[in-house]
Motif scaffolding. Structure first.
Motif, PDB file in Angstrom:
ATOM      1  N   VAL A 108       0.852  -1.192   0.000  1.00 55.05           N
ATOM      2  CA  VAL A 108       0.000   0.000   0.000  1.00 55.05           C
ATOM      3  C   VAL A 108       0.888   1.242   0.000  1.00 55.05           C
ATOM      4  CG1 VAL A 108      -1.655   1.343   1.366  1.00 55.05           C
ATOM      5  CG2 VAL A 108      -1.873  -1.164   1.216  1.00 55.05           C
ATOM      6  N   GLY A 109       0.511   2.220  -0.791  1.00 57.48           N
ATOM      7  CA  GLY A 109       1.195   3.503  -0.730  1.00 57.48           C
ATOM      8  C   GLY A 109       2.090   3.785  -1.916  1.00 57.48           C
ATOM      9  N   SER A 110       2.813   4.900  -1.794  1.00 54.47           N
ATOM     10  CA  SER A 110       3.647   5.378  -2.893  1.00 54.47           C
ATOM     11  C   SER A 110       4.855   4.486  -3.121  1.00 54.47           C
ATOM     12  CB  SER A 110       4.114   6.812  -2.614  1.00 54.47           C
ATOM     13  OG  SER A 110       3.022   7.703  -2.666  1.00 54.47           O
ATOM     14  N   ALA A 111       5.314   4.465  -4.357  1.00 52.49           N
ATOM     15  CA  ALA A 111       6.475   3.666  -4.735  1.00 52.49           C
ATOM     16  C   ALA A 111       7.761   4.319  -4.233  1.00 52.49           C
ATOM     17  CB  ALA A 111       6.501   3.483  -6.254  1.00 52.49           C
ATOM     18  N   VAL A 112       8.879   3.697  -4.564  1.00 54.52           N
ATOM     19  CA  VAL A 112      10.169   4.123  -4.036  1.00 54.52           C
ATOM     20  C   VAL A 112      10.471   5.590  -4.369  1.00 54.52           C
ATOM     21  CG1 VAL A 112      12.646   3.666  -4.040  1.00 54.52           C
ATOM     22  CG2 VAL A 112      11.029   1.760  -4.244  1.00 54.52           C
ATOM     23  N   GLY A 113      10.397   5.931  -5.659  1.00 55.04           N
ATOM     24  CA  GLY A 113      10.740   7.293  -6.073  1.00 55.04           C
ATOM     25  C   GLY A 113       9.858   8.361  -5.466  1.00 55.04           C
ATOM     26  N   PRO A 114       8.534   8.255  -5.613  1.00 54.90           N
ATOM     27  CA  PRO A 114       7.653   9.266  -5.023  1.00 54.90           C
ATOM     28  C   PRO A 114       7.798   9.386  -3.505  1.00 54.90           C
ATOM     29  CG  PRO A 114       6.465   7.978  -6.649  1.00 54.90           C
ATOM     30  CD  PRO A 114       7.789   7.319  -6.476  1.00 54.90           C
ATOM     31  N   GLY A 115       8.006   8.239  -2.822  1.00 51.77           N
ATOM     32  CA  GLY A 115       8.190   8.305  -1.378  1.00 51.77           C
ATOM     33  C   GLY A 115       9.431   9.100  -1.020  1.00 51.77           C
ATOM     34  N   ALA A 116      10.525   8.861  -1.740  1.00 54.63           N
ATOM     35  CA  ALA A 116      11.775   9.567  -1.465  1.00 54.63           C
ATOM     36  C   ALA A 116      11.660  11.055  -1.785  1.00 54.63           C
ATOM     37  CB  ALA A 116      12.913   8.933  -2.268  1.00 54.63           C
ATOM     38  N   VAL A 117      11.033  11.370  -2.901  1.00 58.60           N
ATOM     39  CA  VAL A 117      10.913  12.782  -3.304  1.00 58.60           C
ATOM     40  C   VAL A 117      10.006  13.551  -2.349  1.00 58.60           C
ATOM     41  CG1 VAL A 117      10.050  14.317  -5.107  1.00 58.60           C
ATOM     42  CG2 VAL A 117      11.439  12.342  -5.723  1.00 58.60           C
ATOM     43  N   ALA A 118       8.851  12.980  -2.026  1.00 62.35           N
ATOM     44  CA  ALA A 118       7.918  13.693  -1.147  1.00 62.35           C
ATOM     45  C   ALA A 118       8.469  13.858   0.265  1.00 62.35           C
ATOM     46  CB  ALA A 118       6.577  12.959  -1.102  1.00 62.35           C
ATOM     47  N   MET A 119       9.309  12.914   0.708  1.00 60.61           N
ATOM     48  CA  MET A 119       9.916  13.018   2.033  1.00 60.61           C
ATOM     49  C   MET A 119      10.906  14.177   2.106  1.00 60.61           C
ATOM     50  SD  MET A 119       9.742  11.293   4.928  1.00 60.61           S
ATOM     51  CE  MET A 119      10.387  12.124   6.382  1.00 60.61           C
ATOM     52  N   ASP A 120      11.471  14.526   0.966  1.00 56.75           N
ATOM     53  CA  ASP A 120      12.459  15.604   0.892  1.00 56.75           C
ATOM     54  C   ASP A 120      11.728  16.925   0.656  1.00 56.75           C
ATOM     55  OD1 ASP A 120      14.419  17.476  -0.212  1.00 56.75           O
ATOM     56  OD2 ASP A 120      15.764  15.755  -0.350  1.00 56.75           O
ATOM     57  N   LYS A 121      11.598  17.717   1.696  1.00 54.33           N
ATOM     58  CA  LYS A 121      10.815  18.955   1.602  1.00 54.33           C
ATOM     59  C   LYS A 121      11.404  19.928   0.589  1.00 54.33           C
ATOM     60  CE  LYS A 121       9.044  18.733   6.367  1.00 54.33           C
ATOM     61  NZ  LYS A 121       9.681  17.453   6.741  1.00 54.33           N
ATOM     62  N   TRP A 122      12.709  19.924   0.431  1.00 53.00           N
ATOM     63  CA  TRP A 122      13.342  20.833  -0.531  1.00 53.00           C
ATOM     64  C   TRP A 122      12.991  20.430  -1.963  1.00 53.00           C
ATOM     65  CZ3 TRP A 122      15.259  25.435  -1.004  1.00 53.00           C
ATOM     66  CH2 TRP A 122      16.091  25.760  -2.076  1.00 53.00           C
ATOM     67  N   VAL A 123      13.108  19.144  -2.279  1.00 48.34           N
ATOM     68  CA  VAL A 123      12.783  18.678  -3.630  1.00 48.34           C
ATOM     69  C   VAL A 123      11.288  18.833  -3.898  1.00 48.34           C
ATOM     70  CG1 VAL A 123      12.842  16.713  -5.211  1.00 48.34           C
ATOM     71  CG2 VAL A 123      14.737  17.096  -3.635  1.00 48.34           C
ATOM     72  N   THR A 124      10.468  18.593  -2.882  1.00 46.18           N
ATOM     73  CA  THR A 124       9.021  18.782  -3.044  1.00 46.18           C
ATOM     74  C   THR A 124       8.704  20.211  -3.442  1.00 46.18           C
ATOM     75  OG1 THR A 124       8.491  17.023  -1.453  1.00 46.18           O
ATOM     76  CG2 THR A 124       6.795  18.676  -1.860  1.00 46.18           C
ATOM     77  N   LYS A 125       9.393  21.168  -2.841  1.00 48.29           N
ATOM     78  CA  LYS A 125       9.193  22.571  -3.208  1.00 48.29           C
ATOM     79  C   LYS A 125       9.504  22.789  -4.688  1.00 48.29           C
ATOM     80  CE  LYS A 125      10.967  25.786  -0.463  1.00 48.29           C
ATOM     81  NZ  LYS A 125       9.887  26.681  -0.005  1.00 48.29           N
TER      82      LYS A 125
END
Length: 329
Positions: A108-125
């Motif tokens: 359940v939930g986001s895959a490896v890439g989206p999880g890593a990107v969304a966890m990184d607040k700077w990259v999410t911005k």
């Protein structure tokens, strides 16, 4: 001799591994989410296997038996689907998704890439700004550059990859900057320093349902006297108002931005998208791909307000992750 009676196919309970705990500072929050999820899954439909990742990274089963990583993977491989409820680094950031991918088990939930990107607040911005969603002006700071940061006015200091508002400080005086940076750097080697955004704190949850459709929840407003930090979030100092009192224009703008952020980041399962609603429009705060999931957490409250109760929300998440229904002849 008469023929044997035909045996009707009967449904088999889906075996779900619920993982809680983790090595991050959100360990206790994750334990609460995982326990609530495991208790709420319908026992008529689901056979729940409870697993805990301890603070040292070791694994344990519900009966207290200790497992090494190979043993944990064996347990996961014997399940139909994994429901990870591990917040923060070493879980939400794609690590558990990667483990499930390697074990060949749906999750359940986001895959490896989206999880890593969304966890990184700077990259999410950066992603948000690329699709036209405003974020607070800010800069990235490390231990090597922290001493060069000068006071320019009130800021919010936060670890780049932590959650539950841990290590987050509102700094409203020059003498408070260095201690706030030290507190955040104790949790992460990169820190985000953002200009203070004045506005209403409003969240929207986005869910990919079992039929593949993507829906947004009613918005939830966080009303708090002061700063919404870890103590306010978990100490009962915040009032969650759902649905938030919004006019039609703001409600539609928030829903559209939440769906756009979910899509741009490549999220799956459920995610909570946090905004500030200001006089100049909405500003993205952060995205949580493994949000708090007790029955009283923000995401379940939002979907309950839309007529989707807690157990039904969990059922949607699990069924969406399964490739096909499980039956036995």
């Amino acid at each position: 001799m008469s023929a044997s009676p035909t045996r009707c196919a009967r449904p088999v309970r889906t075996r779900v591994a619920v993982i809680g705990g983790g090595r991050s500072c959100e360990h206790d929050v994750s334990l609460a989410s995982a326990a609530s999820v495991a208790d709420a899954l319908d026992p008529a439909a689901y056979d729940v296997v409870r697993l805990t990742i301890d603070r040292d990274g070791s694994w344990s089963a519900d009966d207290g038996a200790r497992l090494d990583l190979a043993g944990a993977v064996t347990v996961l491989a014997g399940c139909d689907v994994v429901l990870p409820v591990v917040h923060g680094p070493h879980g939400e950031d794609g690590e558990l998704a990667a483990l499930c991918e390697l074990a060949g088990v749906p999750y359940v939930g986001s895959a490896v890439g989206p999880g890593a990107v969304a966890m990184d607040k700077w990259v999410t911005k950066l992603v948000a700004e690329a699709v036209g969603i405003a974020t607070a002006p800010g800069r990235l700071v490390t231990a090597a550059t922290a001493s060069a940061l000068t006071w320019t006015g009130p800021v919010v200091v936060k670890p780049v990859a932590a959650g539950s508002s841990l290590g987050v400080s509102l700094v409203d005086s020059p003498e408070g900057l260095a201690p706030a940076l030290a507190e955040a750097l104790a949790l992460d080697d990169r820190v985000l320093v953002e200009e203070v955004v004045r506005g209403r704190e409003v969240d929207v949850a986005v869910l990919r349902r079992a039929d593949g459709s993507v829906v947004a929840s009613p918005a939830l407003e966080i009303v708090v006297d002061g700063f919404f930090d870890h103590a306010a979030k978990y100490g009962g100092g915040a009032d969650f108002q759902v649905p938030a009192a919004l006019d039609e224009v703001d409600a539609k703008a928030l829903e559209a931005a939440a769906l756009a952020a979910y899509d741009a980041l490549g999220c799956d399962g459920v995610a909570r998208i946090d905004f500030f609603l200001t006089d100049a429009g909405l500003v993205l705060n952060e995205v949580n791909t493994v949000p708090g999931m007790t029955e009283h957490s923000q995401v379940p409250r939002m979907f309950a307000a839309a007529g989707l109760p807690y157990a039904a929300l969990l059922d949607e998440l699990v069924r969406a992750a399964l490739p096909t229904p499980t039956t036995r002849a």
